[in-house]
Enzyme design. Structure first.
Site, PDB file in Angstrom:
ATOM      1  CD  GLU A 105      -2.906   1.282   0.449  1.00 43.84           C
ATOM      2  OE1 GLU A 105      -2.537   1.550  -0.699  1.00 43.84           O
ATOM      3  OE2 GLU A 105      -4.101   1.236   0.789  1.00 43.84           O
ATOM      4  CG  ASP A 109      -5.249   8.893   6.973  1.00 41.21           C
ATOM      5  OD1 ASP A 109      -4.858   9.306   8.066  1.00 41.21           O
ATOM      6  OD2 ASP A 109      -6.020   9.550   6.251  1.00 41.21           O
ATOM      7  CB  VAL A 159       2.070  13.374   1.540  1.00 37.68           C
ATOM      8  CG1 VAL A 159       2.622  14.062   2.780  1.00 37.68           C
ATOM      9  CG2 VAL A 159       1.589  11.958   1.873  1.00 37.68           C
ATOM     10  NE  ARG A 171      -3.013   8.199  -9.481  1.00 38.95           N
ATOM     11  CZ  ARG A 171      -3.612   7.760  -8.378  1.00 38.95           C
ATOM     12  NH1 ARG A 171      -2.897   7.353  -7.362  1.00 38.95           N
ATOM     13  NH2 ARG A 171      -4.936   7.738  -8.301  1.00 38.95           N
TER      14      ARG A 171
HETATM   15  P1  5GP Z   1      -7.128   4.756   5.427  1.00 39.60           P
HETATM   16  O1  5GP Z   1      -8.255   3.815   5.181  1.00 39.60           O
HETATM   17  O2  5GP Z   1      -5.944   4.139   6.104  1.00 39.60           O
HETATM   18  O3  5GP Z   1      -7.594   5.998   6.132  1.00 39.60           O
HETATM   19  O4  5GP Z   1      -6.732   5.301   4.034  1.00 39.60           O
HETATM   20  C1  5GP Z   1      -5.774   4.814   3.216  1.00 39.60           C
HETATM   21  C2  5GP Z   1      -5.940   5.469   1.857  1.00 39.60           C
HETATM   22  O5  5GP Z   1      -6.250   6.862   2.016  1.00 39.60           O
HETATM   23  C3  5GP Z   1      -4.654   5.451   1.074  1.00 39.60           C
HETATM   24  O6  5GP Z   1      -4.546   4.310   0.276  1.00 39.60           O
HETATM   25  C4  5GP Z   1      -4.766   6.719   0.242  1.00 39.60           C
HETATM   26  O7  5GP Z   1      -5.479   6.451  -0.936  1.00 39.60           O
HETATM   27  C5  5GP Z   1      -5.594   7.664   1.080  1.00 39.60           C
HETATM   28  N1  5GP Z   1      -4.791   8.651   1.819  1.00 39.60           N
HETATM   29  C6  5GP Z   1      -4.678   8.782   3.160  1.00 39.60           C
HETATM   30  N2  5GP Z   1      -3.842   9.789   3.483  1.00 39.60           N
HETATM   31  C7  5GP Z   1      -3.427  10.291   2.323  1.00 39.60           C
HETATM   32  C8  5GP Z   1      -2.517  11.360   1.969  1.00 39.60           C
HETATM   33  O8  5GP Z   1      -1.906  12.055   2.794  1.00 39.60           O
HETATM   34  N3  5GP Z   1      -2.334  11.580   0.647  1.00 39.60           N
HETATM   35  C9  5GP Z   1      -2.952  10.861  -0.321  1.00 39.60           C
HETATM   36  N4  5GP Z   1      -2.689  11.177  -1.582  1.00 39.60           N
HETATM   37  N5  5GP Z   1      -3.796   9.857  -0.040  1.00 39.60           N
HETATM   38  C10 5GP Z   1      -4.026   9.583   1.266  1.00 39.60           C
END
Ligand code: 5GP
Length: 182
Positions: A105, A109, A159, A171
């Site tokens: 991954e 987050d 980010v 990207r």
């Molecule tokens: P989670 O379910 O852990 O909150 O989210 C994971 C997904 O959120 C990552 O695969 C990504 O697509 C998106 N994401 C979370 N934080 C960021 C960030 O700072 N930048 C970007 N571009 N995507 C993020």
């Protein structure tokens, strides 16, 4: 300086340089090579954000691991705000049953995406399932999830670059940068 290394005007700060990213990915590859020596490994990239780390990580895994590659696509975000829901948009073509699986991954987050994805894949009865993430925003967890392999722990900033997007842009940036909030 080549065109690709010019810092994009929408980037407030370069958090991780291409050199630092590649050096760390090589270390992760070496660790994975040791951990899975002599075994078969199904490496599953989570599209689209993992595309660049996947390419570099795969090349950092030594020939002593019998690597197969597959991809899944999940959707959990609209713009920069978490919706907390996960949809599988593209499923695996290879069966994970009885296999050692490594999910790759771009960033963890809240942890909701990977919790849901690992649970979904666990239902197919893999021999083992682990996660490698390039970036980890540990302060943002909403569920107790910790990947086995982490590139960098980063602060709670949005980010982009090195495969990570904002509304499908940025990207291609070869570094991880903090996006300007306008
Ligand atoms: P989670 O379910 O852990 O909150 O989210 C994971 C997904 O959120 C990552 O695969 C990504 O697509 C998106 N994401 C979370 N934080 C960021 C960030 O700072 N930048 C970007 N571009 N995507 C993020």
């Amino acid at each position: 300086m080549s065109n690709s290394t010019l810092v994009h005007p929408d980037i407030v700060k370069v958090l991780l340089s291409e050199e630092a990213l590649l050096a760390r990915i090589r270390e992760l590859g070496a660790q994975i090579t040791r951990d899975y020596a002599g075994r078969k490994l199904l490496v599953v990239g989570v599209l689209k954000g993992s595309l660049i780390v996947m390419a570099d990580l795969l090349r950092a895994i030594g020939p002593g691991v019998d690597v197969h590659v597959d991809f899944v696509a999940v959707s959990s975000y609209a713009g920069a705000a978490s919706t907390g829901t996960v949809r599988i948009l593209l499923d695996l073509r290879e069966s994970p049953e009885g296999r050692d699986v490594l999910i790759v991954e771009d960033i963890v987050d809240t942890g909701l995406t990977l919790t849901a994805l690992t649970e979904t894949l666990r239902a197919h009865k893999p021999a083992s399932i682990e996660v490698c993430t390039l970036l980890d925003k540990t302060d943002c967890r909403q569920t107790p999830f910790s990947p086995k392999y982490t590139g960098f722990k980063i602060p709670n900033e949005f980010v982009v670059g090195f495969g990570l997007d904002y509304e499908e842009r940025y990207r291609q940036l070869p570094y991880i940068g903090i996006l300007r909030v306008s």
